[in-house]
Every structure is written in C-alpha cells, then in structure tokens.
Design an enzyme around this catalytic site. Structure first.
Site, PDB file in Angstrom:
ATOM      1  N   GLU A 259      71.559  49.575   1.062  1.00 48.35           N
ATOM      2  CA  GLU A 259      72.358  49.366   2.263  1.00 48.35           C
ATOM      3  C   GLU A 259      73.360  50.513   2.363  1.00 48.35           C
ATOM      4  O   GLU A 259      73.972  50.902   1.364  1.00 48.35           O
ATOM      5  CB  GLU A 259      73.085  48.024   2.193  1.00 48.35           C
ATOM      6  CG  GLU A 259      74.182  47.814   3.217  1.00 48.35           C
ATOM      7  CD  GLU A 259      73.655  47.774   4.641  1.00 48.35           C
ATOM      8  OE1 GLU A 259      74.277  48.420   5.505  1.00 48.35           O
ATOM      9  OE2 GLU A 259      72.634  47.116   4.894  1.00 48.35           O
ATOM     10  N   CYS A 331      65.464  41.494  14.459  1.00 48.94           N
ATOM     11  CA  CYS A 331      66.232  40.846  15.527  1.00 48.94           C
ATOM     12  C   CYS A 331      65.831  41.399  16.888  1.00 48.94           C
ATOM     13  O   CYS A 331      66.449  41.071  17.904  1.00 48.94           O
ATOM     14  CB  CYS A 331      67.732  41.026  15.291  1.00 48.94           C
ATOM     15  SG  CYS A 331      68.271  42.752  15.277  1.00 48.94           S
TER      16      CYS A 331
END
Length: 372
Positions: A259, A331
């Site tokens: 990340e 998403c």
C-alpha cells in the site's frame, strides 16, 4: 416518498435511488454488472450481499458553510445534513454538538467566493465495534488552532465519544479535501474497529470501507475463496489497513501486503502485531514498483485498486507473474471490465456483488480469476 426528508424536499439528491424499492436497486446493479462481465463468461454468479438501508455509513464528510447564524455543516448550498439517515443516531448527535460548539466559539467557515474564513470541512468517523469517534477539522491555515485547543475540553465533555480530534491544514483554494499536515489535539491517534473479530485501525488519512457490515461480508468471502486452494504465498496489493491480508492469514501461509499510504501500512502492521501474526509483511510501496522488483511468485494475488482500476501496465505484469488465482475486489465494475480484457491467461470463475453503497448506482464486486 422516501425515508429521507432531504431527498424528498430536493435539498440533497446524493442518494439518487433512495426512492426505489431495495429489490429494484439490487436488480439494477446486478443487471449492470451482468452486462459488463457477460463477455467473460463467468462460471458462477452468486447472490448479492445486501446492506441495511439506514445508519450504515461510518464516515461523514461535511462542508462548512458560512451563514448569518454561524457555521452550517452539510452542503455548500447552506443546507445542513446533520440528520442524514445514512448516519446512525450517535453520529447525528455528535454532529449537532460540534456545529453548536463551533458557533459558540465564533468560528468562521470558509467562503469559497470571497476566499475568506478558516473552516473548510468537518470529517467524522465512527467505530462500529465500540462507538468511539474521530473528528477532523480541515482548515485554511493555522489561525484557528489556538481557539480550537482552548475550547476542546468543553467539546469532549459534551461528546465523550470523541477520542481522536485533529486539524488538517489545506491552504489551497481548490476542491481538495485535505492537505499534508495533520495536527493532533488528542493523545490517542487512531480508532480501533473490529471486523469478523479482527482488529483494524482507522487513522486520519488511511482508507477504510464506509459500510463496515458489508465490508465484513466482503473480507470473509475473500478469505474463504482464497483459502480453498490452501495457498502457501499470497499477495495483497492496494492493501489499505490490511483487511484482506489479515483475514487470509494462516500459520503456514506467507502474506505480503502492499500500500502506498504510510499511515495505512502502520495500521496494518499494528493489527498484525496485536494478533501475533509473524507470517505477514506490510510494505509502504507503490504496487507497480513492487511488481517490477519482486522475484517471488505467489499462489494467490488479491487486488483492490481505486476506481480507476489496475491499468494496462499492472494487468500485463500480473499476467506475467502467472499466479494460480487472482481475487479482484473492485468499486468500479467499468474499470474492472477494462482490466479483464487485458489480463491474459485467466478465466472468470465466480462473481459476487456487495452492496456497499445503497441508494446509489455504486457497488463493490469480488471476482475470482483462475489461470488457464
């Protein structure tokens, strides 16, 4: 008529599907997903994972607007959204308290047209597991810091749920939510959330799913799918605070979480340490950089990219890595479909929709890709 007075009186239209029956919302989303992924011939379509219809959001983003009465928290059109039914009663109560407290302090909201005032946004996050909250004031400059600090004791007495309070400095005259500098007013710097019994931490700048009940279902499903082949090595790219990686942990399984946001990685490391998981490693890196320099080959890769998707470079690299399976959490099914066109050598085995965002056209989807 819907259950939201803001929508019915045309003060807020953000939840554009709120007057649709929930079954119709799910059908529209499912139809949209089927149309996008039908060319990839999924072997199995699972039933959508549903959401409750009220009080499911754990984060409120309020624009601070100047009015004659003082600061209004809600929309830029001077409309208060404090009683939005997407927030539970405890969040609504705290937002009322904060708005009143700001007016008592004489805080001036930022006027976009005049480029005057200090307070731009008020951000409130809540832990579902214990009810504690984090409050952030996004300011134009440091000019309000002293006044906020002096009044802080009064605010906490009225809203004891507030455990983390910060000020973020965003000095640019643009529609940017936050700046780089974060000033903590409290000793506590994060909230603890627990999803499926696993501790996850929410810090000011770390991404966290806004619908924790559906997020639990998503993480649990991904862990079940990932574990079916008993993989020895697993990568979690765009891992955030480590939700997928921590759910997939097993004693004989090596996991790497990647990340780019350092705050999120620190949260993930703290969770792993609390659970005494020594087989998980979290690194603050760009996924593309990690991909270019890693010499290992995982059995399973989990990807959870932002709305723009993976993009051509990462997709082609994933094809070269040639992992047995890829779990793609998206998403934005449109960018997902574009990525699937590029990912060579994989077939779509399973697809499941997760309704993370009721009353809108948006949704989350989990796809299992199998090599060959």
């Amino acid at each position: 008529m819907s259950f939201c007075s803001y929508f019915d009186t045309h003060l807020c239209r953000s939840c554009s599907w709120i007057d649709y029956h929930y079954a119709e919302q799910l059908k529209l989303k499912n139809d949209h997903l089927h149309a996008l992924l039908k060319p990839f011939h999924p072997q199995e379509w699972l039933k959508p994972a549903t959401s409750v219809l009220k009080g499911f959001r754990n984060k409120a983003k309020m624009v601070a607007t100047p009015t004659f009465e003082g600061v209004v928290l809600g929309l830029s059109e001077e409309v208060s959204l404090i009683e939005c039914p997407l927030y539970d009663a405890s969040m609504q109560k705290v937002l009322h308290t904060v708005e009143q407290w700001l007016r008592e302090l004489g805080v001036k909201a930022y006027d976009v047209k005049k480029k005057k005032g200090e307070l731009k946004y008020v951000l409130l996050s809540r832990s579902k597991s214990n009810g504690t909250m984090m409050l952030r004031f996004v300011l134009r400059s440091h000019g309000l810091i002293g006044r906020l600090e002096k009044g802080l004791e009064s605010l906490v007495q009225r809203a004891p749920e507030l455990k983390v309070i910060t000020a973020n400095i965003q000095s640019v005259h643009m529609a940017i939510l936050e700046g780089e500098e974060e000033i903590f007013f409290t000793e506590q710097r994060r909230l603890e959330e627990r999803l499926n019994g696993i501790p996850l931490y929410i810090r000011p700048k770390s991404f966290f799913q806004t619908n924790p009940e559906v997020a639990e279902k998503l993480y649990r499903t991904a862990a079940e799918w990932a574990g079916e082949s008993k993989p020895k090595r697993l990568w979690d790219l765009f891992c955030g605070v480590g939700g997928f990686a921590l759910h997939c942990a097993a004693p004989d399984r090596t996991i790497v979480g990647i990340e780019i946001e350092p705050e999120a990685i620190q949260c993930a490391r703290d969770s792993a340490a609390q659970l005494e998981m020594n087989t998980i490693r979290f690194e603050s890196l760009d996924a593309a950089s990690f991909g270019a320099n890693s010499g290992e080959k995982p059995d399973v890769i989990i990807v959870n990219p932002p709305r723009r998707g993976l993009g051509e470079q990462l997709c082609k690299w994933l094809s070269r890595v040639d992992a047995e399976r890829i779990l793609y959490s998206s998403c934005n099914a449109v960018s997902l479909a574009k990525d699937l066109e590029i990912l060579g050598g994989y077939t779509v085995r399973r697809v499941q929709l997760f309704d993370m965002f009721p009353h809108t056209a948006h949704y989350e989807v989990l796809v299992e890709l199998v090599r060959g």
